[in-house]
Design an enzyme around this catalytic site. Structure first.
Site, PDB file in Angstrom:
ATOM      1  N   SER A  39       0.851  -1.201   0.000  1.00 24.84           N
ATOM      2  CA  SER A  39       0.000   0.000   0.000  1.00 24.84           C
ATOM      3  C   SER A  39       0.884   1.247   0.000  1.00 24.84           C
ATOM      4  O   SER A  39       2.056   1.178   0.400  1.00 24.84           O
ATOM      5  CB  SER A  39      -0.860   0.011   1.268  1.00 24.84           C
ATOM      6  OG  SER A  39      -1.521   1.243   1.430  1.00 24.84           O
ATOM      7  N   TYR A  82      -1.886  -0.975  10.564  1.00 28.83           N
ATOM      8  CA  TYR A  82      -2.048  -1.169   9.124  1.00 28.83           C
ATOM      9  C   TYR A  82      -0.778  -0.745   8.385  1.00 28.83           C
ATOM     10  O   TYR A  82      -0.254  -1.465   7.529  1.00 28.83           O
ATOM     11  CB  TYR A  82      -3.254  -0.363   8.630  1.00 28.83           C
ATOM     12  CG  TYR A  82      -3.539  -0.579   7.154  1.00 28.83           C
ATOM     13  CD1 TYR A  82      -4.144  -1.752   6.715  1.00 28.83           C
ATOM     14  CD2 TYR A  82      -3.191   0.380   6.196  1.00 28.83           C
ATOM     15  CE1 TYR A  82      -4.393  -1.967   5.359  1.00 28.83           C
ATOM     16  CE2 TYR A  82      -3.444   0.170   4.853  1.00 28.83           C
ATOM     17  CZ  TYR A  82      -4.048  -1.005   4.444  1.00 28.83           C
ATOM     18  OH  TYR A  82      -4.282  -1.215   3.106  1.00 28.83           O
TER      19      TYR A  82
HETATM   20  N1  LIG Z   1      -8.700  -0.307  -1.255  1.00 31.28           N
HETATM   21  C1  LIG Z   1      -7.583   0.381  -1.094  1.00 31.28           C
HETATM   22  O1  LIG Z   1      -7.554   1.621  -1.170  1.00 31.28           O
HETATM   23  C2  LIG Z   1      -6.298  -0.332  -0.832  1.00 31.28           C
HETATM   24  C3  LIG Z   1      -5.111   0.401  -0.976  1.00 31.28           C
HETATM   25  C4  LIG Z   1      -3.903  -0.243  -0.725  1.00 31.28           C
HETATM   26  C5  LIG Z   1      -3.902  -1.572  -0.355  1.00 31.28           C
HETATM   27  N2  LIG Z   1      -5.067  -2.245  -0.214  1.00 31.28           N
HETATM   28  C6  LIG Z   1      -4.999  -3.647   0.166  1.00 31.28           C
HETATM   29  O2  LIG Z   1      -5.664  -4.415  -0.808  1.00 31.28           O
HETATM   30  C7  LIG Z   1      -6.080  -5.634  -0.227  1.00 31.28           C
HETATM   31  C8  LIG Z   1      -7.546  -5.867  -0.582  1.00 31.28           C
HETATM   32  O3  LIG Z   1      -8.334  -4.894   0.098  1.00 31.28           O
HETATM   33  P1  LIG Z   1      -9.675  -4.298  -0.515  1.00 31.28           P
HETATM   34  O4  LIG Z   1      -9.532  -2.838  -0.522  1.00 31.28           O
HETATM   35  O5  LIG Z   1     -10.026  -5.018  -1.758  1.00 31.28           O
HETATM   36  O6  LIG Z   1     -10.698  -4.647   0.662  1.00 31.28           O
HETATM   37  P2  LIG Z   1     -11.980  -5.588   0.708  1.00 31.28           P
HETATM   38  O7  LIG Z   1     -12.445  -5.526   2.119  1.00 31.28           O
HETATM   39  O8  LIG Z   1     -12.922  -5.233  -0.367  1.00 31.28           O
HETATM   40  O9  LIG Z   1     -11.383  -7.039   0.412  1.00 31.28           O
HETATM   41  C9  LIG Z   1     -10.617  -7.715   1.348  1.00 31.28           C
HETATM   42  C10 LIG Z   1     -11.045  -9.169   1.352  1.00 31.28           C
HETATM   43  O10 LIG Z   1     -10.205  -9.880   2.271  1.00 31.28           O
HETATM   44  C11 LIG Z   1     -11.031 -10.812   2.960  1.00 31.28           C
HETATM   45  N3  LIG Z   1     -10.429 -11.202   4.223  1.00 31.28           N
HETATM   46  C12 LIG Z   1     -10.292 -10.459   5.354  1.00 31.28           C
HETATM   47  N4  LIG Z   1      -9.736 -11.205   6.315  1.00 31.28           N
HETATM   48  C13 LIG Z   1      -9.507 -12.439   5.790  1.00 31.28           C
HETATM   49  C14 LIG Z   1      -8.955 -13.643   6.295  1.00 31.28           C
HETATM   50  N5  LIG Z   1      -8.541 -13.747   7.570  1.00 31.28           N
HETATM   51  N6  LIG Z   1      -8.858 -14.710   5.472  1.00 31.28           N
HETATM   52  C15 LIG Z   1      -9.295 -14.619   4.196  1.00 31.28           C
HETATM   53  N7  LIG Z   1      -9.845 -13.523   3.669  1.00 31.28           N
HETATM   54  C16 LIG Z   1      -9.950 -12.439   4.460  1.00 31.28           C
HETATM   55  C17 LIG Z   1     -12.338 -10.071   3.151  1.00 31.28           C
HETATM   56  O11 LIG Z   1     -13.408 -10.958   3.446  1.00 31.28           O
HETATM   57  C18 LIG Z   1     -12.495  -9.368   1.810  1.00 31.28           C
HETATM   58  O12 LIG Z   1     -13.193 -10.165   0.892  1.00 31.28           O
HETATM   59  C19 LIG Z   1      -5.826  -5.509   1.274  1.00 31.28           C
HETATM   60  O13 LIG Z   1      -4.614  -6.157   1.575  1.00 31.28           O
HETATM   61  C20 LIG Z   1      -5.686  -4.013   1.468  1.00 31.28           C
HETATM   62  O14 LIG Z   1      -4.882  -3.705   2.576  1.00 31.28           O
HETATM   63  C21 LIG Z   1      -6.272  -1.663  -0.452  1.00 31.28           C
END
Ligand SMILES: NC(=O)c1ccc[n+]([C@@H]2O[C@H](COP(=O)([O-])OP(=O)(O)OC[C@H]3O[C@@H](n4cnc5c(N)ncnc54)[C@H](O)[C@@H]3O)[C@@H](O)[C@H]2O)c1
Length: 306
Positions: free
Chosen positions: A176, A189
């Site tokens: 991130s 985080y």
């Molecule tokens: N959305 C953003 O702006 C952003 C930016 C940088 C990084 N990220 C990273 O991207 C990744 C995806 O996040 P997102 O934004 O799509 O969020 P999201 O909440 O839409 O998706 C995350 C998914 O991970 C699953 N999850 C959570 N805990 C879990 C576990 N213990 N075992 C299996 N699955 C689990 C959730 O059920 C969900 O489906 C994350 O690592 C997040 O930190 C997101």
């Protein structure tokens, strides 16, 4: 412990919900609607039920891959598999439980005979408020690290176990911008995301000798459920549309917003043979946000110079 073979699918342990769309082909070769950069590849995506993981699954399928979605949320995961169609299936998996991660990797191997891509997208943000370090709840820290770091490491470990003998494979992780600059997210985080490029480098240094590439992507802020939930708690009372507006106004690059598809396309690149010589890399998808910082120069009028 029960090993999952396609022969044993009817005996799936209760926690492992499998959703599969019946299809004449699971090898990715029948779709006419793809560009073919991942033709015939088998991909496992943790966190594939939602947000960036789901968007990446869609793009992988578009490019010819067959995708196993592994997620703790079985309702969303089943719906995602249904929505994505015959080249997607869902297995419930909590990435904090190593045995479950091992099981989904074995499941992919038993069903398809190979695993070409692992994409670690499962993640949590932890509590939204950013308390000062002196009042940090170490229990919250452990929870975030368990999913974002330990879960990622478990995925890499078990993917490497099966990719090693194949002599090839592409492993992707999600870091991130919060892992590039301090102050963008709560400490747990941020610290978890600073760790990901370190894991990638450490592991890539070993796995290159086995033909396995390991890379990560560092996205900007995107209005996925994870982020909308966080911002909604910060801006209590603001509706979802208003929150999405706020999120889409955060970037630096004029004329564009960071979207799920931008991360999905970066993942396709890193997973595909287009990146055949790229390993240990952190691909930053942030529209230049972390590339610069301005000095706090006083204005001329503040200095009485105009
Ligand atoms: N959305 C953003 O702006 C952003 C930016 C940088 C990084 N990220 C990273 O991207 C990744 C995806 O996040 P997102 O934004 O799509 O969020 P999201 O909440 O839409 O998706 C995350 C998914 O991970 C699953 N999850 C959570 N805990 C879990 C576990 N213990 N075992 C299996 N699955 C689990 C959730 O059920 C969900 O489906 C994350 O690592 C997040 O930190 C997101």
């Amino acid at each position: 412990m029960l090993r999952l073979t396609s022969r044993f699918c009817e005996f799936l342990p209760r926690r492992m919900v499998l959703v599969r769309r019946l299809s004449s082909s699971f090898d990715g070769s029948s779709s006419k609607e793809h560009n073919g950069r991942l033709e015939g590849k088998i991909a496992l995506i943790t966190g594939g039920a939602s947000g960036l993981g789901k968007a990446t699954a869609r793009q992988f399928i578009w490019e010819g891959a067959t995708v196993v979605l592994a997620d703790i949320n079985s309702k969303l995961g089943s719906e995602a598999a249904d929505e994505l169609g015959s080249q997607a299936e869902f297995i419930e998996c909590d990435v904090t439980m190593e045995e479950q991660v091992s099981d989904v990797v074995d499941f992919a191997m038993d069903r398809y005979g190979r695993l070409d891509i692992l994409h670690n997208s499962a993640g949590i943000a932890g509590p939204p408020a950013a308390p000062d370090i002196a009042s940090l709840d170490l229990g919250h820290f452990d929870q975030v690290m368990a999913v974002n770091v330990r879960g990622t490491l478990a995925g890499i470990k078990h993917a490497a176990r099966v990719m090693g003998p194949m002599g090839s494979g592409s492993i992707l992780c999600i870091a991130s911008i919060s892992g590039l600059l301090g102050g963008l997210g709560p400490h747990p985080y941020s610290i978890s995301k600073f760790t990901i490029p370190g894991i990638v480098r450490s592991v890539a240094s070993e796995l290159c000798s086995q033909g396995i590439r390991v890379n990560c992507i560092s996205p900007f802020v995107i209005g996925t459920p994870l982020v909308v939930e966080q911002f909604s708690q910060l801006y209590r009372g603001a509706g979802r549309e208003r929150v999405l507006e706020i999120i889409s106004g955060l970037g630096e690059l004029k004329g564009a917003n960071c979207e799920e598809i931008d991360v999905a396309k970066a993942a396709v690149y890193l997973a595909s043979d287009d990146a055949k010589y790229v390993s240990g890399h952190n691909l930053v998808v942030d529209g230049g946000f972390t590339g610069s910082k301005r000095l706090n120069l006083p204005m001329l009028d503040q200095m009485g110079l105009v």
